[in-house]
Design a protein around this motif. Structure first.
Motif, PDB file in Angstrom:
ATOM      1  N   ALA A 185       0.897  -1.200  -0.111  1.00 43.73           N
ATOM      2  CA  ALA A 185      -0.042  -0.112  -0.074  1.00 43.73           C
ATOM      3  C   ALA A 185       0.725   1.253   0.060  1.00 43.73           C
ATOM      4  O   ALA A 185       0.534   2.122  -0.772  1.00 43.73           O
ATOM      5  CB  ALA A 185      -1.022  -0.073   1.156  1.00 43.73           C
ATOM      6  N   TYR A 186       1.834   1.328   0.815  1.00 49.36           N
ATOM      7  CA  TYR A 186       2.669   2.589   0.863  1.00 49.36           C
ATOM      8  C   TYR A 186       3.554   2.827  -0.316  1.00 49.36           C
ATOM      9  O   TYR A 186       3.421   3.942  -0.892  1.00 49.36           O
ATOM     10  CB  TYR A 186       3.509   2.646   2.231  1.00 49.36           C
ATOM     11  N   MET A 242       3.098   1.794  -3.482  1.00 53.31           N
ATOM     12  CA  MET A 242       2.108   2.110  -4.471  1.00 53.31           C
ATOM     13  C   MET A 242       1.522   3.653  -4.216  1.00 53.31           C
ATOM     14  O   MET A 242       1.477   4.403  -5.202  1.00 53.31           O
ATOM     15  CB  MET A 242       0.880   1.351  -4.189  1.00 53.31           C
ATOM     16  N   ARG A 243       1.448   4.247  -3.267  1.00 54.95           N
ATOM     17  CA  ARG A 243       1.145   5.478  -2.781  1.00 54.95           C
ATOM     18  C   ARG A 243       2.168   6.356  -3.115  1.00 54.95           C
ATOM     19  O   ARG A 243       2.105   7.563  -3.813  1.00 54.95           O
ATOM     20  CB  ARG A 243       0.388   5.749  -1.300  1.00 54.95           C
ATOM     21  N   GLN A 244       3.489   6.069  -2.670  1.00 53.39           N
ATOM     22  CA  GLN A 244       4.426   6.655  -3.270  1.00 53.39           C
ATOM     23  C   GLN A 244       4.860   6.832  -4.674  1.00 53.39           C
ATOM     24  O   GLN A 244       5.124   7.918  -5.421  1.00 53.39           O
ATOM     25  CB  GLN A 244       5.640   6.285  -2.572  1.00 53.39           C
ATOM     26  N   TYR A 245       4.561   5.815  -5.248  1.00 48.44           N
ATOM     27  CA  TYR A 245       4.831   5.613  -6.848  1.00 48.44           C
ATOM     28  C   TYR A 245       3.557   6.706  -7.323  1.00 48.44           C
ATOM     29  O   TYR A 245       4.161   7.320  -8.376  1.00 48.44           O
ATOM     30  CB  TYR A 245       4.752   4.003  -7.326  1.00 48.44           C
ATOM     31  N   ILE A 246       2.515   6.356  -7.117  1.00 46.84           N
ATOM     32  CA  ILE A 246       1.524   7.425  -7.875  1.00 46.84           C
ATOM     33  C   ILE A 246       1.712   8.947  -7.457  1.00 46.84           C
ATOM     34  O   ILE A 246       1.628   9.787  -8.400  1.00 46.84           O
ATOM     35  CB  ILE A 246       0.177   6.941  -7.041  1.00 46.84           C
ATOM     36  N   SER A 247       2.136   9.095  -6.221  1.00 47.13           N
ATOM     37  CA  SER A 247       2.526  10.594  -5.835  1.00 47.13           C
ATOM     38  C   SER A 247       3.728  10.960  -6.702  1.00 47.13           C
ATOM     39  O   SER A 247       3.615  12.170  -7.374  1.00 47.13           O
ATOM     40  CB  SER A 247       2.802  10.861  -4.531  1.00 47.13           C
ATOM     41  N   GLN A 248       4.622  10.263  -6.952  1.00 47.52           N
ATOM     42  CA  GLN A 248       5.804  10.389  -7.653  1.00 47.52           C
ATOM     43  C   GLN A 248       5.244  10.663  -9.191  1.00 47.52           C
ATOM     44  O   GLN A 248       5.832  11.503  -9.863  1.00 47.52           O
ATOM     45  CB  GLN A 248       6.925   9.581  -7.670  1.00 47.52           C
ATOM     46  N   SER A 272       2.504  11.918 -10.280  1.00 52.38           N
ATOM     47  CA  SER A 272       2.039  12.950 -10.314  1.00 52.38           C
ATOM     48  C   SER A 272       2.858  14.119 -10.391  1.00 52.38           C
ATOM     49  O   SER A 272       2.763  15.246 -11.219  1.00 52.38           O
ATOM     50  CB  SER A 272       0.846  13.194  -9.130  1.00 52.38           C
TER      51      SER A 272
END
Length: 155
Positions: free
Chosen positions: A54-55, A57-63, A65
């Protein structure tokens, strides 16, 4: 005669059930619980993977963006750079420089007569609907000198 544990009727009934089971191939299975040990272990592993991923993937999506935002900014800067290069090229043209000097500094060529239309009041204020930014540079300068003189006289 040995004593039978079961009566004849009971034995016949049991034989009938066995024959029916063979004919219809009905097997009675023991009822099992739906959640087996393997299924529980699989569910536990899936939950652990979800929590573990989960964490990141959240970092990947944020990066991703952030990268998209930076690319948009780079495109905007490139467009601004192109506009500035075009403007620089225009300023290299003497005809454009003359046109801008006439428009903004109210320069006139030799043998030309320059006219300034005033409203007749004698005041050197901007006409109605004209902002101070549209006044000639010398009017702005003179207005600043007048304001400074009035401020010094008011002391």
């Amino acid at each position: 005669m040995p004593a039978d544990r079961f009566s004849t009727a009971t034995r016949l009934k049991a034989l009938g059930e066995q024959a029916a089971a063979r004919v219809h191939r009905v097997k009675r299975r023991p009822r099992r619980n739906r959640l087996t040990g393997r299924a529980a272990l699989l569910a536990l592993v899936v939950c652990a993977l979800v929590v573990a991923l989960a964490y990141p993937m959240r970092q990947y999506i944020s990066q991703r963006s952030t990268i998209a935002d930076q690319r948009r900014k780079a495109q905007d800067v490139a467009a601004a750079l192109d506009r500035l290069r075009d403007e620089k090229a225009r300023w290299q043209d003497p005809a454009y420089v003359r046109q801008q000097a006439r428009r903004h500094l109210h320069f006139v060529m030799p043998d030309e007569t320059g006219y300034l239309v005033q409203d007749g009041s004698g005041a050197r204020a901007a006409p109605k609907g004209v902002e101070a930014a549209e006044l000639p540079w010398y009017d702005k300068l003179w207005d600043d000198v007048d304001r400074a003189d009035h401020a010094a006289a008011g002391r």
